[in-house]
Design a protein around this motif. Sequence first.
Motif, short mmCIF file in Angstrom:
data_model
loop_
_atom_site.label_atom_id
_atom_site.label_comp_id
_atom_site.label_asym_id
_atom_site.label_seq_id
_atom_site.Cartn_x
_atom_site.Cartn_y
_atom_site.Cartn_z
N ALA A 34 0.83 -1.21 0.00
CA ALA A 34 0.00 0.00 0.00
C ALA A 34 0.86 1.26 0.00
O ALA A 34 0.54 2.24 -0.67
N LEU A 35 1.98 1.22 0.73
CA LEU A 35 2.90 2.36 0.79
C LEU A 35 3.50 2.64 -0.59
O LEU A 35 3.60 3.80 -1.01
N LYS A 36 3.89 1.58 -1.30
CA LYS A 36 4.45 1.75 -2.65
C LYS A 36 3.44 2.40 -3.58
O LYS A 36 3.79 3.29 -4.35
N THR A 37 2.20 1.99 -3.46
CA THR A 37 1.14 2.58 -4.29
C THR A 37 0.89 4.03 -3.89
O THR A 37 0.81 4.92 -4.75
N ARG A 38 0.78 4.27 -2.60
CA ARG A 38 0.49 5.61 -2.08
C ARG A 38 1.59 6.61 -2.44
O ARG A 38 1.32 7.73 -2.82
N LYS A 39 2.87 6.17 -2.33
CA LYS A 39 3.99 7.09 -2.58
C LYS A 39 4.47 7.04 -4.03
O LYS A 39 5.33 7.82 -4.41
N GLY A 40 3.98 6.07 -4.79
CA GLY A 40 4.33 6.00 -6.21
C GLY A 40 5.74 5.54 -6.50
O GLY A 40 6.36 6.03 -7.44
N PHE A 41 6.28 4.63 -5.71
CA PHE A 41 7.61 4.12 -6.01
C PHE A 41 7.54 2.62 -6.27
O PHE A 41 6.57 1.96 -5.93
N SER A 42 8.55 2.11 -6.92
CA SER A 42 8.60 0.67 -7.19
C SER A 42 10.03 0.20 -6.95
O SER A 42 10.98 0.96 -7.04
N ASN A 43 10.15 -1.07 -6.61
CA ASN A 43 11.45 -1.70 -6.45
C ASN A 43 11.28 -3.20 -6.63
O ASN A 43 10.17 -3.68 -6.85
N ASP A 44 12.37 -3.92 -6.53
CA ASP A 44 12.32 -5.36 -6.75
C ASP A 44 12.24 -6.14 -5.44
O ASP A 44 12.43 -7.35 -5.44
N PHE A 45 11.95 -5.47 -4.35
CA PHE A 45 11.86 -6.14 -3.06
C PHE A 45 10.69 -7.12 -3.07
O PHE A 45 9.54 -6.74 -3.25
N ASP A 46 10.99 -8.40 -2.89
CA ASP A 46 9.99 -9.47 -2.90
C ASP A 46 9.72 -9.87 -1.46
O ASP A 46 10.48 -10.62 -0.86
N THR A 47 8.62 -9.37 -0.91
CA THR A 47 8.32 -9.65 0.50
C THR A 47 8.10 -11.15 0.74
O THR A 47 8.49 -11.65 1.79
N ALA A 48 7.53 -11.86 -0.22
CA ALA A 48 7.28 -13.29 -0.04
C ALA A 48 8.60 -14.06 0.10
O ALA A 48 8.71 -14.99 0.91
N ALA A 49 9.61 -13.67 -0.66
CA ALA A 49 10.91 -14.35 -0.60
C ALA A 49 11.65 -14.04 0.70
O ALA A 49 12.45 -14.86 1.18
N TYR A 50 11.38 -12.90 1.28
CA TYR A 50 12.08 -12.45 2.49
C TYR A 50 11.36 -12.88 3.77
O TYR A 50 11.94 -12.86 4.86
N ARG A 51 10.12 -13.28 3.67
CA ARG A 51 9.24 -13.53 4.81
C ARG A 51 9.84 -14.49 5.84
O ARG A 51 9.96 -14.15 7.02
N ASP A 52 10.18 -15.69 5.44
CA ASP A 52 10.66 -16.70 6.40
C ASP A 52 12.00 -16.32 7.01
O ASP A 52 12.22 -16.54 8.20
N LEU A 53 12.88 -15.73 6.23
CA LEU A 53 14.17 -15.29 6.76
C LEU A 53 13.97 -14.23 7.83
O LEU A 53 14.49 -14.34 8.94
N ALA A 54 13.20 -13.22 7.52
CA ALA A 54 12.98 -12.13 8.47
C ALA A 54 12.29 -12.61 9.74
O ALA A 54 12.63 -12.18 10.84
N ALA A 55 11.35 -13.51 9.60
CA ALA A 55 10.58 -13.96 10.76
C ALA A 55 11.34 -14.96 11.64
O ALA A 55 11.10 -15.03 12.84
N ASN A 56 12.28 -15.70 11.06
CA ASN A 56 12.93 -16.76 11.82
C ASN A 56 14.38 -16.52 12.20
O ASN A 56 14.93 -17.25 13.02
#
Length: 169
Positions: A34-56
């Motif tokens: 939602a923040l990317k949409t609201r602020k109009g920026f884009s990047n290649d950050f894949d939250t799904a790929a980072y999820r388990d690493l960040a959480a564990n």
Amino acid sequence: MRKAERNPALAARFLDDPAERLAAFDAFAGMYAALKTRKGFSNDFDTAAYRDLAANDPHHVMLEIREDGELCLVRIAHLSRDRFTDFFTASTERAKANAAAYLAVWSFLRRGAEAGCRVFDFGGIDPAGNRGVYDFKRGLTRNVASSGPLWLHGRSRLVTAAAGALLAR
């Protein structure tokens, strides 16, 4: 920071429980999109790929800020022996109004100091592309430490590209 401190409904909490961390990360992913949409920026950050690493990974420090029990900001950093590196933040519109970001950074600074870190690394600071974030981060210190990308600015794209190529050697 004073605004955040004066708000008794605002609470910061570091998350250690894996289930809580996963839930917070899922909320972060939604807020980040939602923040990317609201602020109009884009990047290649894949939250799904980072999820388990960040959480564990216990070296990834996860903090949530709530106002009246409602989640308004999730901030993720990495803690190493002597460096606390701020990675990602996602928030709701409410977080801007209640100064949650200031409380989050202050909480990270205290956590890093308690862990013996000598450097708080803000991550990438882009003064031209995201002036608001730059001003926020720059306003916290005179000596900005960043291991993120080097931002080069010049009047000519050719000169900026040449300087980047030269520095990359």
